[in-house]
Design an enzyme around this catalytic site. Structure first.
Site, short mmCIF file in Angstrom:
data_model
loop_
_atom_site.label_atom_id
_atom_site.label_comp_id
_atom_site.label_asym_id
_atom_site.label_seq_id
_atom_site.Cartn_x
_atom_site.Cartn_y
_atom_site.Cartn_z
N ASP A 68 83.12 34.14 44.13
CA ASP A 68 84.06 33.76 42.92
C ASP A 68 85.29 33.32 43.41
OD1 ASP A 68 84.55 36.34 43.71
OD2 ASP A 68 84.01 37.34 42.11
N ASN A 137 83.41 48.82 36.22
CA ASN A 137 82.40 48.63 34.98
C ASN A 137 81.11 48.31 35.43
OD1 ASN A 137 83.27 46.15 35.48
ND2 ASN A 137 83.94 45.33 33.52
N HIS A 139 80.57 45.28 37.22
CA HIS A 139 80.60 43.87 37.29
C HIS A 139 80.21 43.66 38.73
CE1 HIS A 139 85.04 43.65 38.07
NE2 HIS A 139 84.74 43.16 38.83
N GLU A 144 80.79 39.80 34.00
CA GLU A 144 81.06 41.27 33.30
C GLU A 144 80.05 41.79 32.55
OE1 GLU A 144 83.86 42.60 34.10
OE2 GLU A 144 85.72 41.52 33.90
C1 GLP Z 1 86.66 41.82 41.85
C2 GLP Z 1 85.81 40.78 42.67
C3 GLP Z 1 84.28 41.67 42.68
C4 GLP Z 1 84.59 42.98 43.52
C5 GLP Z 1 85.40 44.03 42.52
C6 GLP Z 1 85.90 45.11 43.45
O1 GLP Z 1 86.62 41.94 40.73
N1 GLP Z 1 85.35 39.71 41.62
O2 GLP Z 1 83.56 40.72 43.39
O3 GLP Z 1 83.47 43.71 43.57
O4 GLP Z 1 86.70 43.19 42.66
O5 GLP Z 1 87.16 45.10 43.91
P1 GLP Z 1 87.34 46.08 45.13
O6 GLP Z 1 86.57 46.06 46.33
O7 GLP Z 1 88.75 45.77 45.34
O8 GLP Z 1 87.19 47.44 44.35
#
Ligand code: GLP
Length: 243
Positions: A68, A137, A139, A144
Site C-alpha cells: 500500500d 482494528n 486491518h 479497513e
Molecule cells: C499501516 C499499514 C499496515 C500495517 C499497519 C500496522 O496501517 N498500512 O500494512 O500492518 O500500519 O503498523 P505497525 O506495524 O506500525 O503497527
C-alpha cells in the site's frame, strides 16, 4: 491451516520471521515477495540487510510487491511507504530497482493508479511469501473493517482509529493522509504462504479474535479472512499473545 509461533519478544519475532525469508531466498530460483510497511517488519528488514551484506542471501533475482501507499504523499516524503521501503530495505540490498513494485499515486486519476497496480500484480503473479502486519482494528494493508472488501487494488478511506494510530509517525495528526491505495484481499491471498507478524499489547485484540474466531467477519476484524488461506503463519510476541 493456521500455524502460530509465540516469540518471547520483538527480537525473537524478527529472528523467526527472517528465517522464513531466508529459506525462501535460498530455495527459490526467482523469489517473489510481498512486503509490508509499519514498524513491525523493521526488525526483519534489518536482519535481511545484514545477511545480504554478509553475502548469505542474494536478492539479484528477487521481485517484490508492496501492499500500500498513502494518497497525496510524494515518494520523497519521509512518511511515504516508498521512502520507508527504500530507507529500511531496498537501498541496502542487491535487488534490481526494476524488480521493486510499490503502488504509485502519481497518475492523472486514481482509477489509472489502480489499474496500473493491478497490471503489475497480474504480471508478478503468485508470491512465495506475503508478509503482513496488522492494524489495531484488524486491518490488513489498508483494507479497513467493512462489510465489503475489495478483491483488487482499491482506494480506501482510513478510519479514525488508523489515523490516530499512524499519527505517531507524523508531526501532528492533521498531517496523516486520510486516504490510501491498497492491494485488495484477493491479491493478498494470492501467495503460497502468508506471514502475519504482530507485537505488543495493542495488537492483542486483533490477533486473539483472529485466532479464536470460527467465522470470517470483515466488519468485525478484516484479518479473519486470512483463516481461509491454506498456509498462514502467525508470529507474535508474548505481549501480543497474552495481552
Ligand atoms: C499501516 C499499514 C499496515 C500495517 C499497519 C500496522 O496501517 N498500512 O500494512 O500492518 O500500519 O503498523 P505497525 O506495524 O506500525 O503497527
Amino acid at each position: 491451516m493456521v500455524k502460530l509461533l509465540v516469540a518471547k519478544d520483538y527480537e525473537e519475532l524478527s529472528e523467526l520471521c527472517t528465517k522464513e525469508f531466508v529459506r525462501c531466498l535460498q530455495t527459490q530460483a526467482t523469489p517473489k515477495l510481498g512486503l509490508a510497511t509499519g514498524s513491525t517488519p523493521i526488525g526483519t528488514y534489518e536482519r535481511l540487510v545484514e545477511l545480504n551484506r554478509r553475502g548469505e542471501i542474494d536478492f539479484s533475482s528477487t521481485t517484490t510487491v508492496n501492499l500500500d501507499e498513502y494518497m497525496d504523499l510524494p515518494p520523497s516524503n519521509e512518511q511515504s511507504y516508498h521512502y520507508f521501503m527504500h530507507h529500511h530495505l531496498f537501498d541496502h540490498i542487491n535487488i534490481p530497482r526494476e524488480n521493486i513494485h510499490i503502488p504509485e499515486v502519481d497518475r492523472k486519476t486514481a482509477d489509472e493508479d489502480i489499474k496500473a497496480y493491478d497490471k503489475i500484480l497480474d504480471k508478478v503473479g503468485r508470491r512465495h511469501i506475503q508478509l503482513l502486519g496488522v492494524g489495531v482494528n484488524g486491518h490488513i494493508a489498508f483494507n479497513e473493517p467493512n462489510r465489503r472488501q475489495a478483491l483488487r487494488t482499491n482506494i480506501t478511506e482510513l478510519t479514525e482509529e488508523t489515523i490516530k494510530s499512524n499519527s505517531r509517525f507524523f508531526d501532528s495528526i492533521d498531517e496523516v493522509p486520510t486516504k490510501a491505495i491498497s492491494m485488495g484481499i484477493g491479491d493478498i491471498m494470492n501467495s503460497d504462504q502468508i506471514i502475519l507478524i504482530a507485537n505488543g499489547e495493542n495488537k492483542h485484540w486483533a490477533i486473539k479474535t483472529l485466532l479464536e474466531s470460527d467465522f470470517v467477519d470483515f466488519q468485525y476484524n478484516p484479518a479473519t479472512i486470512l483463516k481461509l488461506h491454506p498456509n498462514l503463519l502467525i508470529i507474535c510476541d508474548e505481549a501480543c499473545y497474552n495481552g
